[in-house]
Design a protein around this motif. Sequence first.
Motif, PDB file in Angstrom:
ATOM      1  N   ARG A  85      23.258  33.878   3.978  1.00 42.67           N
ATOM      2  CA  ARG A  85      23.938  33.817   5.266  1.00 42.67           C
ATOM      3  C   ARG A  85      24.174  32.339   5.595  1.00 42.67           C
ATOM      4  N   PRO A  86      25.144  32.024   6.413  1.00 42.67           N
ATOM      5  CA  PRO A  86      25.442  30.614   6.718  1.00 42.67           C
ATOM      6  C   PRO A  86      24.241  29.857   7.307  1.00 42.67           C
ATOM      7  N   HIS A  87      23.367  30.593   8.028  1.00 38.23           N
ATOM      8  CA  HIS A  87      22.218  29.895   8.626  1.00 38.23           C
ATOM      9  C   HIS A  87      21.074  29.748   7.645  1.00 38.23           C
ATOM     10  N   ASP A  88      21.233  30.264   6.420  1.00 43.54           N
ATOM     11  CA  ASP A  88      20.190  30.130   5.401  1.00 43.54           C
ATOM     12  C   ASP A  88      20.520  29.006   4.421  1.00 43.54           C
ATOM     13  N   ILE A  89      21.409  28.130   4.816  1.00 40.81           N
ATOM     14  CA  ILE A  89      21.778  27.023   3.930  1.00 40.81           C
ATOM     15  C   ILE A  89      21.350  25.704   4.588  1.00 40.81           C
ATOM     16  N   ALA A  90      20.529  24.948   3.851  1.00 38.66           N
ATOM     17  CA  ALA A  90      20.171  23.614   4.336  1.00 38.66           C
ATOM     18  C   ALA A  90      21.164  22.617   3.744  1.00 38.66           C
ATOM     19  N   VAL A  91      21.658  21.711   4.596  1.00 29.76           N
ATOM     20  CA  VAL A  91      22.602  20.695   4.135  1.00 29.76           C
ATOM     21  C   VAL A  91      21.852  19.366   4.043  1.00 29.76           C
ATOM     22  N   LEU A  92      21.820  18.775   2.839  1.00 34.69           N
ATOM     23  CA  LEU A  92      21.069  17.535   2.614  1.00 34.69           C
ATOM     24  C   LEU A  92      22.020  16.398   2.249  1.00 34.69           C
ATOM     25  N   SER A  93      21.615  15.193   2.581  1.00 35.42           N
ATOM     26  CA  SER A  93      22.478  14.059   2.242  1.00 35.42           C
ATOM     27  C   SER A  93      22.113  13.448   0.883  1.00 35.42           C
ATOM     28  N   GLU A  94      20.986  13.893   0.289  1.00 35.03           N
ATOM     29  CA  GLU A  94      20.558  13.400  -1.025  1.00 35.03           C
ATOM     30  C   GLU A  94      20.401  14.583  -1.971  1.00 35.03           C
TER      31      GLU A  94
END
Lengths: 270, 337
Positions: free
Chosen positions: B244-253
Amino acid sequence: MTVDRRWRIGLRVLGLGYLAALLLIPVSVIFYRTFEHGVTSVLDSITTPQAVSAFWLTIEVSVIAVVLNTVFGVVCALALARGRFRGKWLLDALIDLPFAVSPIVIGLSLVLVYGTNGWFGSALTNAGIQVIFSFPGIVLATIFVSLPFVVREVTPVLREIGDDQEQAAATLGASGWQTFWRITLPAIRWGIAYGVVLSTARAIGEFGAVSVVSGHISGETITLTLLVEQRFQNYDLSGAYAASALLAVIALATLLAMTTFNRRKEESEA
Amino acid sequence: MIAARSITKRFGEYVALDDVSLEVPDGSLTALLGPSGSGKSTLLRIIAGLELPDSGMIEISGTDATNVPPQRREIGFVFQHYAAFKHMTVRDNVAFGMTIRKQPKDRVRDRVEELLGIVGLAGYADRYPNQLSGGQRQRMALARALAVEPRVLLLDEPFGALDAKVRTDLREWLRRLHDEVHVTTILVTHDQEEAMAIADHIAVMDHGRIEQVGSPLELYDQPANRFVMGFLGPVSQLGDKLVRPHDIAVLSEPDAGTFEAQVTRITYLGFEVRIDLALDGQDPVTAQLTRDEASQLELTAGDIVWLRPTAGTPVDSIPGDAPVTTVPAAAADDAAE
């Protein structure tokens, strides 16, 4: 869209001129000619026994034809708008038949079916019923020519309102009959009124079909339109004008009713 | 209990319902949820008696109602377009069912007053439907349906013709009303948010079949197949997981187990921020962040980020080949029926 001013005026003059030449001037002339020699002669002319008889015959025939066509028209409109059955297209097409066929042909076909030498002729004669050259024949001819109006006015109204309200009434416990009287009929009442007015106008004004089946028996089977023709043929021009004026007055009253109903119809649909 | 047993309905060649069975417990609020053409409205109309099934059986409170006409099913039906009796006042609309049943006048009057109070139309008894707003008309229709004390209340897309704000207000109001009145209610909707917000049970329908029945949470967390999963909310595939869209963590590294992706679009929806992402060799993905999370990342379109699924369902564990969608189902289906 903006139209050039001159064009606009030109179009208006053309439209009004067309109406005036075809409708306004002839009708005005009739009224002018009618009252040319004063009101008394007009009154005398439309109160002769023949004229009175023609007036009442026209009214009686029209009332019967319009009542029957209204009942039939509403039933037919319901069948066309709500029903699911084979041959619906055929019914739809047949209803327009009186529009398509010339009234004089309608009159002749009635003679062929109901006349003394017609299909049902001998059976009817034996039963002591005379249809052609008599009151029933005039009624039949008038019913035939004014048949489509109520159906054609009511069917689109029924389609437009849809069957949601009728279904809602059913789920609330209303029988088919109750639903018709309480929901459907009030919803289509202006459509019916408009159809009735059109039928009335057509019934009162019918000439061709009635002329064939009437037999022209003075004081018995002469309607107002036939009276106009009869007087005209007999060079009684002022008499013809007076009878025409009477017809025109009835027509104008119908027109007035029609405009009123049409406005009410539009208001209730808004 | 209301039960549909092995209902099949065809319209010509088209199969609207294909051997459908459903049980609706007494006092519950059940939603029939599905896209247009899934057969949900047809099922509701068969329960109401407005359509007859080709085969199968409808039971209301344990008795066979299959051939009982709608007049005697003791149901209340609310239509999408209100079906208000236009030539009657609000009072006469609400009183209609009681008048038909020839109930005493003073009782009808009291009951109408009471119902108009319940639906918040107390001062409107003498108005005509065209003097009411859409939301008011639908509340009038609800009062009219409740007036006959139905054993079951059937609602066919009742909020479908209303604008978004009124829709949300009315569905919360309906939920509260149901908690007060407790009448068994079946609601047809194509809006998964609406179904999840007010129903105890949801039956998800597609192509004339019921795909799954369960509580909103069960359906969301344990969908029986990909269609149900996709219909209840947006889903993307990340590696071998459906997320689901809320189960995705967005990382910068980058990190172990992350996927490189490029931000294609950022949409600010108040508290929620939606980020559309493009991945190499995979379908696009949508991530949902809070406003704070998004502002910490300082994202702009074109940035490269790394994604990590924080939850999700392994692709192999869920049957079905229905395309997984990244478009919210409600938005894709707004023009439905």
